[in-house]
Design a protein around this motif. Sequence first.
Motif, PDB file in Angstrom:
ATOM      1  N   ASN A   1      -6.684  -9.256  -5.352  1.00 36.21           N
ATOM      2  CA  ASN A   1      -5.770  -9.060  -3.795  1.00 36.21           C
ATOM      3  C   ASN A   1      -4.423  -8.642  -4.459  1.00 36.21           C
ATOM      4  O   ASN A   1      -3.476  -9.012  -3.841  1.00 36.21           O
ATOM      5  CB  ASN A   1      -5.793 -10.260  -3.102  1.00 36.21           C
ATOM      6  N   GLY A   2      -4.204  -7.934  -5.472  1.00 36.60           N
ATOM      7  CA  GLY A   2      -3.006  -7.441  -6.043  1.00 36.60           C
ATOM      8  C   GLY A   2      -2.518  -6.438  -5.119  1.00 36.60           C
ATOM      9  O   GLY A   2      -3.254  -5.534  -4.535  1.00 36.60           O
ATOM     10  N   PRO A   3      -1.300  -6.409  -4.968  1.00 37.64           N
ATOM     11  CA  PRO A   3      -0.545  -5.288  -4.062  1.00 37.64           C
ATOM     12  C   PRO A   3      -0.666  -3.853  -4.626  1.00 37.64           C
ATOM     13  O   PRO A   3      -0.962  -3.869  -5.837  1.00 37.64           O
ATOM     14  CB  PRO A   3       0.785  -5.550  -4.228  1.00 37.64           C
ATOM     15  N   TYR A   4      -1.019  -2.984  -3.779  1.00 41.62           N
ATOM     16  CA  TYR A   4      -1.345  -1.581  -4.078  1.00 41.62           C
ATOM     17  C   TYR A   4      -0.711  -0.716  -3.100  1.00 41.62           C
ATOM     18  O   TYR A   4      -0.791  -0.663  -1.932  1.00 41.62           O
ATOM     19  CB  TYR A   4      -2.772  -1.483  -4.295  1.00 41.62           C
ATOM     20  N   ILE A   5       0.129   0.256  -3.630  1.00 44.52           N
ATOM     21  CA  ILE A   5       0.721   1.173  -2.455  1.00 44.52           C
ATOM     22  C   ILE A   5       0.256   2.626  -2.535  1.00 44.52           C
ATOM     23  O   ILE A   5       1.068   3.571  -2.306  1.00 44.52           O
ATOM     24  CB  ILE A   5       2.492   1.123  -2.811  1.00 44.52           C
TER      25      ILE A   5
ATOM     26  N   GLU B   1      -9.717  -1.715 -14.490  1.00 47.76           N
ATOM     27  CA  GLU B   1      -8.479  -2.116 -14.163  1.00 47.76           C
ATOM     28  C   GLU B   1      -8.231  -2.356 -12.708  1.00 47.76           C
ATOM     29  O   GLU B   1      -7.647  -3.140 -12.036  1.00 47.76           O
ATOM     30  CB  GLU B   1      -7.256  -1.527 -14.968  1.00 47.76           C
ATOM     31  N   PHE B   2      -8.453  -1.177 -12.181  1.00 47.58           N
ATOM     32  CA  PHE B   2      -8.306  -1.095 -10.645  1.00 47.58           C
ATOM     33  C   PHE B   2      -9.186  -2.012  -9.585  1.00 47.58           C
ATOM     34  O   PHE B   2      -8.776  -2.634  -8.832  1.00 47.58           O
ATOM     35  CB  PHE B   2      -8.801   0.536 -10.241  1.00 47.58           C
TER      36      PHE B   2
ATOM     37  N   ALA C   1      -5.331  -7.858   1.149  1.00 47.28           N
ATOM     38  CA  ALA C   1      -4.388  -7.145   0.739  1.00 47.28           C
ATOM     39  C   ALA C   1      -4.332  -5.728   0.746  1.00 47.28           C
ATOM     40  O   ALA C   1      -3.192  -5.029   1.032  1.00 47.28           O
ATOM     41  CB  ALA C   1      -3.836  -7.736  -0.558  1.00 47.28           C
ATOM     42  N   THR C   2      -5.051  -5.151   0.256  1.00 49.48           N
ATOM     43  CA  THR C   2      -5.004  -3.570   0.048  1.00 49.48           C
ATOM     44  C   THR C   2      -6.032  -2.650   0.817  1.00 49.48           C
ATOM     45  O   THR C   2      -5.710  -1.780   1.266  1.00 49.48           O
ATOM     46  CB  THR C   2      -5.561  -3.302  -1.520  1.00 49.48           C
TER      47      THR C   2
END
Length: 996
Positions: free
Chosen positions: A940-944, A932-933, A462-463
């Motif tokens: 697979n959390g979203p990250y922009i 946390e990061f 995801a990232t």
Amino acid sequence: MSVCSDSTSDSGMYQQESASGASWSTLQERLRASVLSISSVIAMPFDTDRSGAHSATGFIVDTEKCIVLSNRHVMGPGPSYHKGTFFDNVEVHLQPLYYDPEHDFSFFRYDPAELRGFTPKAIRLMPEKVHSGLAIRVIGNDSSEKLSVLQGELSQLDRNAPKYSRQGDDCYQDLNTFYYQASTSSKGGSSGSPVVDVEGDAVALQAGGNTRSSSNFFLPLNRIKYALDYILRGEIPPRGTVQARFTHVTHVEAERLGLEEAAAVQEGVCMEGTTGLLTVNKVLASGPADGRLVVGDIIITVNDVAIPGFLELAEILDASAGSNVRFRVFRNGQFVTVGVDVQDLYSIIPTTVLKIGLCYLHNMSFHHAMCSSVPVSGVKMAKKDNVFIPTGELNGCNVIHAINNRPTPNLDALMEVLRSVRREEDILVHVKDYDDPRNESVFTTHLPTAGLSVRVFTRSIATGFWSFREFDGLAAPEPTSCPKPLDIATPATDSAVDSLSHAVDAVSLECKDPIANIKRGMVHIETRPICPADGHYFVAQNGCGLVVDKHRGLILCSTRLVANPTSNITVTFGGVLRVRATLACIHPLYPIAFIKYDPAQLSGGLMDVAIGDINLDYAEDADAPKPLKAGDSVTVVCNTENSGLVVHKTTVSRRQLISTSSCELCFNQRFFNTEPFMLSSGISATGSEFGVVCGDDGEIRGLWTCVPGCDHDEADVGHIGLDISLVLPIMRQLQTSDTAPDGVRILDVEFGYLSFSKASAFGITSAHVNAMTQESPNARSMLKVTKVLRVRPAGEASLEIGDIILSVDGNVVSRMDDVSCFYGRDSVDLSIVRRGEEVGLTVRTSPLVGSNTRRVIFWAGSYLQEPYPQVLQQASHVASRVHSFMFDKGGPTVRESTLVDMFVTDIGDTPIQTLDDVVMVAKQLKSTALEEFNNFIANNGPYISGKMPGCDVTVRVVRINGEKVVRSIQTNDHYYPAWQLTRGPHIDDTWVFELL
């Protein structure tokens, strides 16, 4: 043709006006808000990439989703971090969103909040506008020059993918796609540049160039646009493969292969408007096409669809991932239809890295398998180190396919095997070298207790970032610290002492033959450094040593084996019992070292190991063996490269003053004020790195050892002989103390010889000469000061260049050993001749500390430690007790390589004087968002945003020559956390790893 993806080429300035009347200046003004200069750092070696930093180009293709397009080789398939800079110096962090598993393109994403009012513009992807002869401009950062514009004209649209080359290793190779060609002469930094027409639309992507000509190669946008459509919808583009490489041939070449035009048309080949057909160039073993497609097959149709080029084939394979397709091929004069399963291409792209110390392991990759023509199976060593895989064991491209006789087809299988292995336990490793496919290597290794962390990095789909976790295997060693010896029967005779595997004798430890007794005391030593230290890399070494005190556990060896003090050391006795050892001391003046083992490890098992009873316990006030002189007959017991231990009778040829220089790159140890003896003949300079020199009566008179070179010049400077009396003071200190000795002191000068024939010009009288010849009848020269190593404070008595030494503490000086070093003496009384007059001086001695490094800190990608002797000898000013001596090629300081061989004085606003200051600052600067990061990425959390845990910090340093330097770096706590390696003050203390 030699081609390099990192050496792309663009040149010239296109100054024509567009057909619509818009001037080039207007077009340039619009495009400058779309193109970025990309600064990339490949954090870890992975797949076909090495770690390191490079500059490239990217351009915005979507402003709503903040998508930037560049090359795959710019992003790199492994852990990496990037920053983009617009023409107006607006900086953004780039998130590695997606890279194509096959073709040379990738997508980054930036956080719009970082733009600070700047409004970027997107460039349209218009692959349909391409035609031969199209006027183009390549807009990028050619040779890292911001917004360089180069002109060209597309001259070839159906070129096969270029073959890139990199000396000494394979590299990324694109395949199964057409490339465009034009002569633009672009160089490094243009990779990822948009290739635009006169209307400012992108028609291709700059990818590579020929370093021997002005030709450059551009990737078509068709599959890029296909992938972008999925990315914008938040989906992963489907990709299929049959693990085969296809090449494009002309219709004429197809006819030469037997395919007639009429038959081809009848079978469904579209001839009109096409330039050729696809043929099978390579099929990977055990892949879907293995046994189905054959090299040389001409592709006619796939699923009854004519295949005139790569685009049509790619569309079918990508849409058929996980299913079966029908290939209609021309083979050996016949048309054949075969069914081939299409594999999901992502399933053979590695996404996990096992980092053991400085060794990197991952699944065999599709691209590496294609480069080496091997199956996609096994675990590739992306980088070897010396803690897990000694570099001396392997060369070339190595893939682990079994451990402890258990197959390791992938990294998961390898980690499962390692979970059943304890530290210090022998591991049997089977390795294939694909540069020599006929053979394989089988060797044993082990993971020592002392070492760096073992982590598993996993890529987030995801990232694009890689999360890490500590490896849950490699249990601690058994409570009993000594390995069990082999149960070998006692030999009936003493013939076993004729080789390195002698020393097993449970009946008696006494031996009347002094030479055989010495051979019993010779042991085999292996060293594996944990990390760089004292200016030395982590290169594994092995050789011989002599047990000089078996009750204390002291072994004498060459400095070459332990030049890096962080080494894990093992000693093998008689070829049957291996025990751990520690570095006790490296002599600061002579190329010898002492290591120590625990004598208790040699007993209590199945047997006692016999060790020669070496007697060097001379009383300090008694006469030690006299120095050897030219013509003396000696017997040398030494190790050779191929023959184990040998005994050689020879004579001393001469004594010769040596003074080695230090390498400017690594500050290797210098040897000076030493007058060793040389042997006549019979001992190979490269085959014997350590030996014992005995007199006719068998008494040990000296040592035969090598003078090691540096890491930049593997050749040794030479081999020398040292009188045994030179090592006795240090040995006595080690026999009575548990801490490393530091009593070696010198006069801070280097000496040379002045012959009697020239002495009168310096004021030497006949009385001076007579006094010396009475002490040493063979003397024909005197000692003269040739170099001052340290300038003493004003008013303090010191030696000067040209001084002639007559006596020390009333004793006439006749040889170099009389003034080379002193033990535990703060000052000496000298009688000298200076400017023609005899003068008496009381001169303070200075400590010459040996390699007693007990702490190494890794921060921001740089290795820091206290200045070691070689640095102190060359520094004009010691600005602090923190010396930066090396950096990691994937770390934050890789772009500031000038921060090497310097004294660190400030980090941020904090003055730095000691390593404790560095630890304090490293803990203060550590990101509180790291955990946390990492958890966010692992889930697979979203990250922009491309910003990673770390901070911008200013570092002030002082060069060795006193010049001050200021640099700004950005730390990366995720891929490059700070840690330290420490060792206690005692000689038997081991190294301990700690994350800061």
